[in-house]
Write a protein that holds these residues in place. Sequence first.
Motif, PDB file in Angstrom:
ATOM      1  N   THR A  28     107.311  39.433  95.094  1.00 53.02           N
ATOM      2  CA  THR A  28     106.799  38.113  95.443  1.00 53.02           C
ATOM      3  C   THR A  28     106.076  37.465  94.276  1.00 53.02           C
ATOM      4  OG1 THR A  28     106.553  38.701  97.778  1.00 53.02           O
ATOM      5  CG2 THR A  28     105.237  36.862  96.978  1.00 53.02           C
ATOM      6  N   ALA A  29     106.366  36.180  94.070  1.00 52.69           N
ATOM      7  CA  ALA A  29     105.674  35.378  93.064  1.00 52.69           C
ATOM      8  C   ALA A  29     105.064  34.159  93.741  1.00 52.69           C
ATOM      9  CB  ALA A  29     106.634  34.945  91.958  1.00 52.69           C
ATOM     10  N   ALA A  30     103.882  33.761  93.288  1.00 52.64           N
ATOM     11  CA  ALA A  30     103.244  32.540  93.783  1.00 52.64           C
ATOM     12  C   ALA A  30     103.763  31.347  92.991  1.00 52.64           C
ATOM     13  CB  ALA A  30     101.728  32.636  93.637  1.00 52.64           C
ATOM     14  N   VAL A  31     104.117  30.281  93.693  1.00 45.28           N
ATOM     15  CA  VAL A  31     104.559  29.035  93.062  1.00 45.28           C
ATOM     16  C   VAL A  31     103.321  28.155  92.937  1.00 45.28           C
ATOM     17  CG1 VAL A  31     106.178  27.113  93.196  1.00 45.28           C
ATOM     18  CG2 VAL A  31     106.810  29.340  94.150  1.00 45.28           C
ATOM     19  N   ARG A  32     102.702  28.201  91.766  1.00 44.59           N
ATOM     20  CA  ARG A  32     101.360  27.657  91.588  1.00 44.59           C
ATOM     21  C   ARG A  32     101.288  26.134  91.675  1.00 44.59           C
ATOM     22  NH1 ARG A  32      98.024  31.798  92.571  1.00 44.59           N
ATOM     23  NH2 ARG A  32      98.544  33.650  91.346  1.00 44.59           N
TER      24      ARG A  32
ATOM     25  N   GLN B  89     119.393  36.320  99.468  1.00 42.97           N
ATOM     26  CA  GLN B  89     118.613  37.487  99.066  1.00 42.97           C
ATOM     27  C   GLN B  89     117.160  37.153  98.745  1.00 42.97           C
ATOM     28  OE1 GLN B  89     121.311  39.009  95.870  1.00 42.97           O
ATOM     29  NE2 GLN B  89     121.520  40.784  97.222  1.00 42.97           N
ATOM     30  N   ALA B  90     116.669  36.061  99.284  1.00 40.86           N
ATOM     31  CA  ALA B  90     115.309  35.634  98.958  1.00 40.86           C
ATOM     32  C   ALA B  90     114.768  34.752 100.073  1.00 40.86           C
ATOM     33  CB  ALA B  90     115.282  34.891  97.624  1.00 40.86           C
ATOM     34  N   SER B  91     113.485  34.415  99.933  1.00 41.01           N
ATOM     35  CA  SER B  91     112.835  33.519 100.889  1.00 41.01           C
ATOM     36  C   SER B  91     111.775  32.706 100.159  1.00 41.01           C
ATOM     37  CB  SER B  91     112.186  34.326 102.020  1.00 41.01           C
ATOM     38  OG  SER B  91     111.435  33.487 102.873  1.00 41.01           O
ATOM     39  N   PHE B  92     111.678  31.433 100.527  1.00 39.92           N
ATOM     40  CA  PHE B  92     110.590  30.581 100.050  1.00 39.92           C
ATOM     41  C   PHE B  92     109.657  30.347 101.236  1.00 39.92           C
ATOM     42  CE2 PHE B  92     108.565  26.453  99.250  1.00 39.92           C
ATOM     43  CZ  PHE B  92     108.041  26.679  97.985  1.00 39.92           C
ATOM     44  N   THR B  93     108.398  30.733 101.094  1.00 42.70           N
ATOM     45  CA  THR B  93     107.447  30.680 102.204  1.00 42.70           C
ATOM     46  C   THR B  93     106.320  29.709 101.905  1.00 42.70           C
ATOM     47  OG1 THR B  93     107.881  32.998 102.778  1.00 42.70           O
ATOM     48  CG2 THR B  93     105.872  32.013 103.656  1.00 42.70           C
ATOM     49  N   ALA B  94     105.997  28.875 102.890  1.00 42.64           N
ATOM     50  CA  ALA B  94     104.809  28.025 102.844  1.00 42.64           C
ATOM     51  C   ALA B  94     103.817  28.563 103.862  1.00 42.64           C
ATOM     52  CB  ALA B  94     105.165  26.580 103.171  1.00 42.64           C
ATOM     53  N   THR B  95     102.671  29.044 103.395  1.00 39.40           N
ATOM     54  CA  THR B  95     101.619  29.539 104.281  1.00 39.40           C
ATOM     55  C   THR B  95     100.483  28.527 104.292  1.00 39.40           C
ATOM     56  OG1 THR B  95     102.184  31.868 104.018  1.00 39.40           O
ATOM     57  CG2 THR B  95      99.935  31.372 104.673  1.00 39.40           C
TER      58      THR B  95
ATOM     59  N   ALA C 162     102.203  22.024  96.344  1.00 37.94           N
ATOM     60  CA  ALA C 162     101.216  21.933  97.419  1.00 37.94           C
ATOM     61  C   ALA C 162     101.722  20.973  98.476  1.00 37.94           C
ATOM     62  CB  ALA C 162      99.867  21.461  96.880  1.00 37.94           C
ATOM     63  N   GLU C 163     101.270  21.198  99.717  1.00 38.85           N
ATOM     64  CA  GLU C 163     101.640  20.299 100.804  1.00 38.85           C
ATOM     65  C   GLU C 163     100.522  20.238 101.840  1.00 38.85           C
ATOM     66  OE1 GLU C 163     104.625  21.691 103.780  1.00 38.85           O
ATOM     67  OE2 GLU C 163     104.863  23.385 102.385  1.00 38.85           O
ATOM     68  N   ARG C 164     100.530  19.138 102.597  1.00 48.82           N
ATOM     69  CA  ARG C 164      99.536  18.925 103.651  1.00 48.82           C
ATOM     70  C   ARG C 164     100.209  18.179 104.790  1.00 48.82           C
ATOM     71  NH1 ARG C 164      93.725  17.688 104.268  1.00 48.82           N
ATOM     72  NH2 ARG C 164      93.481  16.021 105.801  1.00 48.82           N
ATOM     73  N   LEU C 165     100.139  18.766 105.983  1.00 44.78           N
ATOM     74  CA  LEU C 165     100.702  18.152 107.182  1.00 44.78           C
ATOM     75  C   LEU C 165      99.556  17.728 108.098  1.00 44.78           C
ATOM     76  CD1 LEU C 165     102.984  17.449 109.136  1.00 44.78           C
ATOM     77  CD2 LEU C 165     102.998  19.833 109.862  1.00 44.78           C
ATOM     78  N   ASP C 166      99.511  16.462 108.421  1.00 43.90           N
ATOM     79  CA  ASP C 166      98.419  15.880 109.211  1.00 43.90           C
ATOM     80  C   ASP C 166      99.016  15.298 110.488  1.00 43.90           C
ATOM     81  OD1 ASP C 166      96.079  14.788 110.081  1.00 43.90           O
ATOM     82  OD2 ASP C 166      95.628  13.709 108.231  1.00 43.90           O
TER      83      ASP C 166
ATOM     84  N   ASP D  48      92.603  33.374 100.103  1.00 45.40           N
ATOM     85  CA  ASP D  48      93.643  34.087  99.367  1.00 45.40           C
ATOM     86  C   ASP D  48      94.987  34.143 100.078  1.00 45.40           C
ATOM     87  OD1 ASP D  48      93.113  35.806 101.418  1.00 45.40           O
ATOM     88  OD2 ASP D  48      92.775  37.573 100.166  1.00 45.40           O
ATOM     89  N   GLN D  49      95.127  33.464 101.215  1.00 44.67           N
ATOM     90  CA  GLN D  49      96.399  33.501 101.940  1.00 44.67           C
ATOM     91  C   GLN D  49      97.254  32.238 101.742  1.00 44.67           C
ATOM     92  OE1 GLN D  49      97.327  36.427 104.208  1.00 44.67           O
ATOM     93  NE2 GLN D  49      95.918  37.099 102.614  1.00 44.67           N
ATOM     94  N   PRO D  50      96.702  31.031 101.898  1.00 44.33           N
ATOM     95  CA  PRO D  50      97.542  29.828 101.823  1.00 44.33           C
ATOM     96  C   PRO D  50      98.198  29.665 100.457  1.00 44.33           C
ATOM     97  CG  PRO D  50      95.407  29.324 102.805  1.00 44.33           C
ATOM     98  CD  PRO D  50      95.295  30.696 102.221  1.00 44.33           C
ATOM     99  N   GLY D  51      99.373  29.062 100.451  1.00 45.43           N
ATOM    100  CA  GLY D  51     100.087  28.812  99.218  1.00 45.43           C
ATOM    101  C   GLY D  51     101.576  28.832  99.449  1.00 45.43           C
ATOM    102  N   HIS D  52     102.328  28.812  98.357  1.00 45.06           N
ATOM    103  CA  HIS D  52     103.787  28.854  98.407  1.00 45.06           C
ATOM    104  C   HIS D  52     104.263  30.060  97.613  1.00 45.06           C
ATOM    105  CE1 HIS D  52     102.911  24.667  99.462  1.00 45.06           C
ATOM    106  NE2 HIS D  52     104.034  24.725 100.154  1.00 45.06           N
ATOM    107  N   TYR D  53     105.221  30.771  98.178  1.00 55.52           N
ATOM    108  CA  TYR D  53     105.627  32.060  97.626  1.00 55.52           C
ATOM    109  C   TYR D  53     107.150  32.172  97.610  1.00 55.52           C
ATOM    110  CZ  TYR D  53     100.776  32.826  98.863  1.00 55.52           C
ATOM    111  OH  TYR D  53      99.419  32.693  98.976  1.00 55.52           O
TER     112      TYR D  53
END
Length: 503
Positions: free
Chosen positions: A450-454, A406-412, A457-461, A432-437
């Motif tokens: 929706t809540a922001a998971v403050r 019943q939920a989703s964790f999103t990485a933008t 953080a992640e970085r893919l190189d 104002d778009q990138p983040g985890h939600y």
Amino acid sequence: MAKDREARERDPGERDPGKRGPGRRAAGRRAAGNRAAGNRAAGNRAAGNRAAGPGRAQQIGVAGAIGALAGAALTAHRGRTAIAAGALAGAAGLGGAEAVARATQRPGEIPALWSRIVMSGALAAPLGWAADRVGGIGPVPVATAAGAAAGALGLRPQKVALGPAVGAAIGLGLAWARRAGWCGRVPGAVAAAAAVVGYRTVSALVFRDPQLSLLAERVEPASVPFVVPLASQGRYVGTGYVRSLAGVLGGTYTADVADIGIVADLDELAGPSFDPAGTDPLVREFYEHTTRFALDIVPEWRLWVRPGYLLYRTLLARPLGQANVPMSQREAQRGVRSRIDTITGIDAATAGDGAPAGRAWAGGPVAVRGWIRSAADTGEPIYVGIYTTYRHAGRGYVSVGFPLPQASFTATLLPQGRPDGGLVLDSRSELDQPGHYLTYIDAPAGELTTAAVRGFAERLDVYVEAGQLRAEHAFWVFGLPFLVLHYRMHRKPPTGGDRGYEA
């Protein structure tokens, strides 16, 4: 999801900037009053549509049931009459607290902190009672364990360390009070509840910045474009998720597509920070034809996070069939099976009740791309991710949704070019778009909370080095690095032999 957003939002001019959702500011610590005005307005409108009677009555009823269980646990050592009275008092007390908290809750906010602290103490009491049944181990071990569990749920390393320290201090205080004759035997339920309430109170005083920040409540999916609004219909996600989703959405399911990428066209990510024309051809091919490649992985965990991750993995990841990352290189070398499943031909008019409302389902050949990773030897799920792209205000973004019950964790993630032709996808940005939600999905109503998971953080190189395609996927929690996944990508042999893993 409403067709892979890559097809849905190719033309930034088709978007209405006024409907822009309040994404995550990189600073991530501004008060609610500084959030994007568009989403606050959406949250205020949604508050007026909030289910009044049945929804709130159900919340109060659940709180009352938890209070009754806690009250019974706290008075279990006093006999049946006391248990009955405790259950009634607990139901009335916690139900009343929930009613007050919900009545005073303002749009765009989660329930008051005091009510959440009381609820957490009530949830801990039955566990403390169960500890007594195991063998009466005493208030100090019970309180320490309860504090440690509460601290581990806080994720922040400082909270993980604070939890057992506060729990032990409260347990020692209760033991001293008994020796001093101030009280009789301290039940495990009392020790556990006191430890959790004490820890939550101290934590709230010490750590002022919120880990979760509510962005929108009961809004249409279009109001939060940075969210992938797809949930698991059951309690288990697993490798069959895309197949079950196709039945809900009414589309055509295809397993293990032979030649497909996690994005349809890298050009859809073009923007001020990324020019696809400068991308190395091998990097482009990997993203647009991911299944042509196999990946070798070397996980590098920081030592401090291993105990907490083992607890999370045992209690959540494996039972959910989701987000179960290998703990060591030895475990990863057993082999990881990777495939991309798709759903095509979704029609908005015929999509099932599980389809989020307000989505443009028609218009693209591939509506859903699910990258499924599982252990090669056991088939145990590792990751189930829905990979999408979308455009907003002249920029392209990658959003990866990880379905939950019943939920989703999103990485933008924001794409950025490297001078050597590589590609960086980063969740940290002033935009104002990138983040985890983290999003609760009301499927029948088609509404999202929706809540922001403050703190995450992640970085893919992804880059090419000496002709070898490589990647580094780094993760942080509250500014502290805790995991780096090192990849080497190479073309699969003609006969197959997939040992792939996520990049």
